[in-house]
Write a protein that holds these residues in place. Structure first.
Motif, PDB file in Angstrom:
ATOM      1  N   UNK A  56      64.420  50.824  56.351  1.00 49.14           N
ATOM      2  CA  UNK A  56      64.466  52.144  55.722  1.00 49.14           C
ATOM      3  C   UNK A  56      63.230  52.335  54.848  1.00 49.14           C
ATOM      4  N   UNK A  66      62.486  54.642  52.831  1.00 48.59           N
ATOM      5  CA  UNK A  66      62.772  55.127  51.474  1.00 48.59           C
ATOM      6  C   UNK A  66      63.092  53.948  50.547  1.00 48.59           C
ATOM      7  N   UNK A 100      70.416  43.992  57.432  1.00 42.32           N
ATOM      8  CA  UNK A 100      70.563  44.793  58.662  1.00 42.32           C
ATOM      9  C   UNK A 100      69.209  45.263  59.151  1.00 42.32           C
ATOM     10  N   UNK A 102      72.752  46.861  51.236  1.00 41.12           N
ATOM     11  CA  UNK A 102      73.542  47.852  50.503  1.00 41.12           C
ATOM     12  C   UNK A 102      75.018  47.438  50.497  1.00 41.12           C
ATOM     13  N   UNK A 103      75.348  46.403  51.278  1.00 41.98           N
ATOM     14  CA  UNK A 103      76.696  45.843  51.206  1.00 41.98           C
ATOM     15  C   UNK A 103      76.716  44.736  50.153  1.00 41.98           C
ATOM     16  N   UNK A 137      71.380  45.850  46.908  1.00 48.75           N
ATOM     17  CA  UNK A 137      70.204  46.704  46.737  1.00 48.75           C
ATOM     18  C   UNK A 137      70.243  47.511  45.434  1.00 48.75           C
ATOM     19  N   UNK A 151      76.580  53.717  56.329  1.00 47.57           N
ATOM     20  CA  UNK A 151      75.640  52.691  55.880  1.00 47.57           C
ATOM     21  C   UNK A 151      74.199  53.206  55.921  1.00 47.57           C
ATOM     22  N   UNK A 211      74.962  55.744  52.034  1.00 52.89           N
ATOM     23  CA  UNK A 211      74.840  54.505  51.253  1.00 52.89           C
ATOM     24  C   UNK A 211      73.377  54.207  50.892  1.00 52.89           C
ATOM     25  N   UNK A 212      72.471  54.396  51.861  1.00 52.40           N
ATOM     26  CA  UNK A 212      71.046  54.153  51.593  1.00 52.40           C
ATOM     27  C   UNK A 212      70.539  55.113  50.513  1.00 52.40           C
ATOM     28  N   UNK A 217      71.770  54.011  47.154  1.00 50.87           N
ATOM     29  CA  UNK A 217      71.008  52.840  46.706  1.00 50.87           C
ATOM     30  C   UNK A 217      69.681  53.297  46.110  1.00 50.87           C
TER      31      UNK A 217
END
Lengths: 118, 582
Positions: free
Chosen positions: A11, A13, A56, A83-84, A104, B401, B405-406, B409
């Motif tokens: 990701x 971002x 992930x 993020x988990x 995270x 997710x 969720x991202x 975060x």
């Protein structure tokens, strides 16, 4: 000397925000990678002290990347992020060869130092 | 088959003509007797008569032609009593052929065709011997058929009188004849052992008579070597061989009649047992003496056969060597089929009668099979719903997710940064907070979209018309909502109707290239009928992922999905969902 960090996450971002945060807190972010294969190349090239590694990832997942990086002679310290929660992964974090795990949302210099000191 | 009847009539007339000739030969010659004349007429009549009967009833079966051929070739055998030289010579040389025709008939019953190369070779060798040995013998011996020169009207084929060669041919011919007979007997035994119970029922009487005859004929051939052909003992043995020979066409007739008789009794039993509600399959299996019988029920609405367990079955193809199927009709309505051993084709009438007797019971059984088929379908669709549910949950987890969720975060990290910057660099902190707010709005939008996919709140709060209007408003293709009933329907029905429209509009946007679409929902006969039609390019696949999922969802509610999507003519998706009367 400031510690050097490679951020591995698919990701953009998160990579951007994590770079901002870590640089603000005194780390030198030497590179970013979107997947495991790119991470291997950049680790050989940039020799970072720490690899911040998302669990992930497309293709090889974070645990597989962590195993290969940790098996290297004088390899970097690998810190898994997700993020988990760590508990979502059971024993996998412990057996991956990574130095530790940070959620995270909890990423900070303090959290990173705590993991690296353990 | 139109040409068959005149042809058979012709053969029959030829038979009568030749029989008259044969009788004439017997009555006019010195050797012949009235008894022999009666015998030849009787044998020809019985073989050709039964042969023609069998031929007309089973045009593709060779038993009929073989029976006729046996009758005709037997006639040749009787010509050797003639006082006319050429008739005598012809009879002497061709007189043994009937035996091989007959052996072929017995061996290959009930099809008339050799089962493998060995049988074919044995039969071919038989013909070569039956014609070749007498021919060679006639070339070197003036005496024929053991008769002295004085008794014969003359051998027209004689080239030279070489007695030692003649007797050598006689002995060698007789020995090879015995060898062929033993081989054919062994092949018959092999056939019998390999036969199924049903086939044995048919084979046993034929093989028994044939076997006895073959043993007797072997004895005749051996006796030929040791006793005088004209002796009383030889004639008695010869006559004894003719008795089973005469019998065989009657055994065959009996076989045909027994089939009728068996039909009367077995089918009578079948009707009783079916009325007594015994297991239908077992009753039919008993009536046909075929334990492998299977029943297939025809589901008209679905155009397929199902077994007693409700699972789809394919009937054996017409060229399947092992299995065959007989249709079962109740009146004009196809109710199913009896799948049986191919050998029962030889008793087609029995199978047809059983099918007739079982029709009513199968009509009742069909309702049960239909229910079982529905249960089997429901089990399958339930399994697909469970699988689809799991896949849907994985997708949701993935969407959460990767999406919200991202973003949350990132939001958390941006707030950390803003806090750190707040004291030293307020402008930077402001910038970070703006970024955080944008991130939060994105996260909210994604969560809303996701929640709507799980269950749209507007449907629960405002009902189907508002929810479908909302779908139409969000669709990139212009959608005209022609009408939706205002009254509330049971929640599962509303949800199903909503997702039919939602999936149809989603597919339309992705694939149809349509200019406009029309949506309407009606209440018809206690059903909610949902219809979504577009003017796009058509060609939608009803077995595609989304549409199959919809069909399964509807099936769980006893509903039904229909997709009409001819290439180039737009797509109409129509769903019927029963509204529970409560």
């Amino acid at each position: 000397m400031r510690s050097t960090v490679l951020i591995v996450d698919d990701h953009p971002s998160f990579r951007a925000t994590a770079r901002m945060l870590l640089e603000l807190e005194g780390y030198e972010v030497v590179g970013e990678a979107p997947d495991g294969e790119t991470a291997f190349t950049l680790v050989d090239e940039l020799r970072p002290d720490v690899v911040l590694l998302d669990v992930n990832l497309p293709g090889l997942d974070g645990f597989q990347v962590a195993s290969r990086l940790s098996a290297k002679d004088r390899g970097p310290a690998v810190v898994l992020v997700s993020s988990r929660q760590a508990s979502d992964y059971g024993p996998l974090v412990g057996t991956s060869g990574a130095r530790g795990f940070i959620a995270k949302a909890d990423l900070s210099r303090a959290a990173l130092e705590e993991v690296l000191a353990a | 088959m139109t040409g068959l009847r005149p042809a058979l009539l012709g053969i029959g007339l030829l038979g009568v003509l030749l029989a008259v000739c044969a009788v004439g030969v017997q009555l006019t010659s010195e050797e012949g007797t009235t008894a022999d004349a009666v015998l030849v007429a009787g044998i020809m009549a019985s073989y050709i008569g039964t042969g023609l009967l069998a031929w007309s009833r089973r045009p593709h079966n060779l038993v009929g032609p073989l029976l006729c051929a046996t009758g005709f070739t037997y006639m040749l055998n009787t010509l050797c009593v003639s006082d006319v030289a050429w008739v005598f010579t012809l009879g002497s040389v061709t007189g043994s052929i009937f035996f091989i025709v007959f052996a072929q008939l017995v061996l290959t019953f009930p099809t008339g065709r050799p089962a493998d190369r060995l049988e074919l070779r044995a039969i071919q060798a038989g013909y070569v011997l039956a014609l070749g040995v007498p021919l060679l013998f006639a070339l070197v011996s003036p005496e024929l058929e053991g008769m002295s020169i004085a008794e014969t009207p003359g051998n027209l084929l004689l080239i030279a009188d070489i007695p030692w060669l003649a007797s050598a041919i006689d002995v060698a011919g007789s020995l090879s004849g015995v060898a062929i007979i033993v081989l054919i007997a062994a092949l018959m035994l092999r056939r019998w052992r390999a036969a199924t119970a049903t086939a044995r029922r048919l084979l046993t009487p034929i093989l028994l008579c044939g076997g006895i005859l073959i043993v007797l004929l072997a004895a005749v051939l051996l006796a030929d070597l040791v006793v005088d052909d004209g002796s009383t003992a030889y004639r008695a043995l010869n006559l004894a061989a003719l008795i089973p020979f005469l019998l065989l066409p009657f055994v065959f007739l009996f076989g045909l009649l027994r089939s009728r008789w068996a039909r009367a009794t077995a089918v009578g039993d079948l009707v009783e047992r079916v009325a007594g509600r015994q297991a239908l399959r077992a009753a039919i299996a008993d009536a046909l003496s075929d334990p492998t019988v299977e029943l297939a029920y025809w589901l008209e609405a679905e155009q397929r056969f199902v077994g007693e367990d409700g699972r789809s079955v394919l009937l054996p193809s017409p060229d399947d060597p092992e299995r065959a199927a007989a249709p079962v009709r109740h009146g004009d309505v196809l109710v199913g089929a009896i799948v049986h051993e191919r050998t029962l084709d030889e008793e087609r009438e029995l199978v047809t009668a059983a099918a007739g007797a079982a029709a009513l019971a199968m009509e009742n059984g069909r309702l049960e099979a239909e229910l079982r088929a529905r249960v089997a379908d429901l089990e399958e669709s339930r399994a697909r719903i469970v699988t689809a549910g799991l896949a849907e949950r994985r997708r949701l987890e993935r969407d959460l997710h990767d999406g919200a969720q991202q973003r949350l975060v990132a939001l958390s990290l941006q707030l950390s940064l803003a806090r750190a910057a707040a004291a030293k660099d307020p402008a930077r902190a402001q910038e970070l907070l703006d970024g955080a707010q944008a991130e939060l709005e994105q996260a909210l939008a994604e969560l809303r979209e996701l929640a709507r996919g799980i269950h749209p709140a507007i449907l629960t709060d405002r009902g189907l018309p508002a929810a479908i209007d909302a779908l139409a408003a969000r669709s990139p293709t212009p959608v005209e909502v022609e009408g939706v009933p205002a009254e509330r329907l049971p929640a599962p029905v509303e949800a199903a109707a909503y997702f039919v429209v939602s999936e149809a509009l989603a597919n339309l946007a992705k694939h149809a290239r349509a200019q406009t679409a029309r949506v309407r929902v009606d209440r018809v006969n206690g059903h909610a009928v949902v219809q979504v039609a577009d003017d796009g390019r058509g060609g939608a696949d009803p077995a595609g992922h989304g549409l199959q999922g919809l069909a399964d969802r509807l099936e769980a509610l006893d509903g039904h999905l229909e997709v009409v999507s001819p290439e180039g003519e737009g797509t109409t998706i129509r769903a019927e969902i029963p509204c529970a009367s409560s």
